[in-house]
Design a protein around this motif. Structure first.
Motif, PDB file in Angstrom:
ATOM      1  N   TRP A 344      52.517 -15.843 -43.957  1.00 32.73           N
ATOM      2  CA  TRP A 344      51.700 -14.737 -43.989  1.00 32.73           C
ATOM      3  C   TRP A 344      50.435 -14.886 -43.512  1.00 32.73           C
ATOM      4  N   ILE A 371      47.745  -4.651 -47.193  1.00 34.85           N
ATOM      5  CA  ILE A 371      48.722  -3.962 -46.977  1.00 34.85           C
ATOM      6  C   ILE A 371      50.070  -4.272 -47.658  1.00 34.85           C
ATOM      7  N   TYR A 372      49.960  -5.820 -47.695  1.00 32.08           N
ATOM      8  CA  TYR A 372      51.200  -6.480 -48.566  1.00 32.08           C
ATOM      9  C   TYR A 372      50.969  -6.169 -49.861  1.00 32.08           C
ATOM     10  N   TYR A 374      49.838  -3.250 -51.243  1.00 34.85           N
ATOM     11  CA  TYR A 374      50.165  -1.911 -51.384  1.00 34.85           C
ATOM     12  C   TYR A 374      51.706  -1.774 -51.361  1.00 34.85           C
ATOM     13  N   LEU A 375      52.237  -2.390 -50.321  1.00 38.32           N
ATOM     14  CA  LEU A 375      53.669  -2.433 -50.280  1.00 38.32           C
ATOM     15  C   LEU A 375      54.540  -2.943 -51.578  1.00 38.32           C
ATOM     16  N   SER A 376      53.977  -4.098 -51.985  1.00 35.93           N
ATOM     17  CA  SER A 376      54.607  -4.700 -53.036  1.00 35.93           C
ATOM     18  C   SER A 376      54.502  -3.798 -54.409  1.00 35.93           C
ATOM     19  N   ARG A 377      53.430  -3.062 -54.575  1.00 35.44           N
ATOM     20  CA  ARG A 377      53.081  -2.336 -55.439  1.00 35.44           C
ATOM     21  C   ARG A 377      54.153  -0.892 -55.439  1.00 35.44           C
ATOM     22  N   SER A 378      54.171  -0.496 -54.337  1.00 31.55           N
ATOM     23  CA  SER A 378      55.055   0.641 -54.049  1.00 31.55           C
ATOM     24  C   SER A 378      56.654   0.447 -54.349  1.00 31.55           C
ATOM     25  N   ILE A 379      57.045  -0.872 -53.747  1.00 38.38           N
ATOM     26  CA  ILE A 379      58.384  -1.254 -54.160  1.00 38.38           C
ATOM     27  C   ILE A 379      58.661  -1.448 -55.386  1.00 38.38           C
ATOM     28  N   ARG A 382      59.145   1.638 -57.301  1.00 37.36           N
ATOM     29  CA  ARG A 382      60.430   2.181 -57.189  1.00 37.36           C
ATOM     30  C   ARG A 382      61.588   1.468 -57.923  1.00 37.36           C
TER      31      ARG A 382
END
Length: 422
Positions: A344, A371-372, A374-379, A382
């Motif tokens: 990455w 960005i990575y 934030y996406l990890s935190r959101s996933i 969920r």
């Protein structure tokens, strides 16, 4: 007739408005991309002084904060109180920060410009003799190969004819446009200098007003967002600042150390262009991954024109230096400030450089890291709501390795309590 709007109606209306606005922006971006580029370039040119000032203020913020805290603590030592203690501390912090920046910039210019002029003068003086030596060496080697000599002579004649044709047919008729381009470049350089000067003034305003700006932004967020959303925004802002600040400042310190080490070693071995090459290596080292190669190639070519042996030794030294930087110096200074895997990192550098050039290569990694994250935190959030594991090892399937574990509660496709969906 009086119309009463409930809160849910206002929220629905705001949502619809934002959706329509985003749709218009996306449509305009796709079908009017060139106009969007021109608009973006115009906005950037107008806001250039503010961008320069904000970047300088962000880089100087640690020095400013350190100075202000130190001066303020001195004024208030022993329960002494001054009515203007914070004002004086901020003024001294601004002066110290700007002086530090001027010293660094002046030092870099003092190292690069004289060394560059001296190097260019040496190259100009050395070039005729080097070309003559190369021609004699080539003639000696081609004596035994007349066919190759004829081929090379044909190439040389062809190149000479093409150069002459380019000068007479293209360069001379386009003299007026070339003069206009040169004059525009000079005006652009003067405009950049003007923007930098204004940016220094704006930097001082940013440093002294950053607490007020932060308080105003917090006030707006708290007024328009729920408590949970506001906390998420504040957490994201703190994480972004930590990631950017840790990476950028750490990379600058790391590159300065590499440049100093290069200067010491080259001075010890009495290699040519010591100061110039050290500055090139230090500055290009700011670019992650590709920086060492970008700086090593022109430096090696400079040494090759002087002494091929120095060029070989220099390339070996650069390889060793970059291994030391990548495995010892860099990790000690930067640590795990981004949390990105090597793949990455390479992806962020290539995409950032392709979109925004040098600046994109430098800031691409921290931007992608945010960005990575934030996406990890959101996933993960969920997955936790659905009752699934957030440990990536529970989702890894290795076809070359079979691992049997008994009594494991968290697995891919299973709830945390171990109940199967089948």
């Amino acid at each position: 007739m009086k119309i009463n709007f409930e809160e849910k109606h206002v929220k629905w209306g705001t949502t619809v408005f934002l959706v329509v606005l985003c749709s218009i922006i996306v449509f305009f971006s796709v079908y009017r991309f060139e106009a969007l580029q021109k608009m973006a370039s115009l906005c950037i040119s107008i806001l250039a002084p503010f961008i320069y000032g904000l970047v300088m203020a962000y880089l100087l913020c640690p020095i400013y904060n350190f100075t202000v805290r130190g001066v303020y603590s001195i004024f208030n030592r022993g329960n002494r109180k001054f009515s203007k203690d914070l004002t004086i501390a901020k003024a001294l912090g601004t002066i110290v920060s700007l002086l530090f920046m001027f010293v660094i910039v002046t030092g870099i210019i003092w190292m690069i410009i004289p060394g560059l002029i001296d190097s260019i003068a040496k190259i100009i003086d050395m070039l005729p003799s080097s070309m003559d030596s190369f021609k004699l060496w080539l003639d000696e080697k081609l004596v035994r190969f007349p066919a190759a000599a004829e081929t090379i002579d044909g190439w040389i004649n062809n190149i000479t004819e093409n150069i002459t044709k380019f000068v007479t047919d293209t360069l001379l008729p386009e003299y007026s446009s070339i003069a206009i381009t040169v004059s525009e470049s000079i005006l652009g350089l003067l405009n950049a200098v003007k923007n930098l000067f204004i940016g220094v003034i704006i930097c001082a305003y940013f440093l002294n007003s950053k607490d007020t700006f932060a308080a105003q932004i917090k006030k707006v967020i708290v007024a328009n967002c729920s408590e949970k959303t506001a906390e998420e925004i504040f957490y994201g802002a703190a994480f972004t600042n930590k990631t950017f600040g840790g990476f950028i400042n750490g990379k600058i310190i790391d590159s300065a150390i590499i440049g100093i080490i290069c200067f010491i070693v080259m001075s010890a071995f009495h290699w040519e262009y010591t100061l110039l090459i050290s500055c090139i290596i230090g500055i290009t080292n700011i670019i992650p991954f590709f920086g060492p190669f970008i700086g090593a190639v022109p430096s090696a070519l400079l040494l090759l024109m002087v002494d091929p042996h120095q060029c070989i030794y220099f390339m070996i030294f650069i390889l060793i230096l970059q291994q030391i930087d990548g495995n010892i110096i860099g990790p000690k200074i930067l640590g795990d400030s981004t949390g990105l895997a090597s793949f990455w990192v390479l992806f962020a550098v290539l995409v950032g450089g392709g979109l925004f050039g040098f600046v994109g290569m430098v800031v691409g990694i921290p931007v992608f890291a945010v960005i990575y994250a934030y996406l990890s935190r959101s996933i993960n959030s969920r997955l936790e709501k659905k009752g699934f594991s957030v440990d990536i090892s529970d989702y890894r399937v290795d076809s070359y390795r079979v691992v049997k574990e008994k009594g494991k509660g968290k697995k891919s496709g299973r709830k945390k309590n171990g109940n199967s969906d089948n």
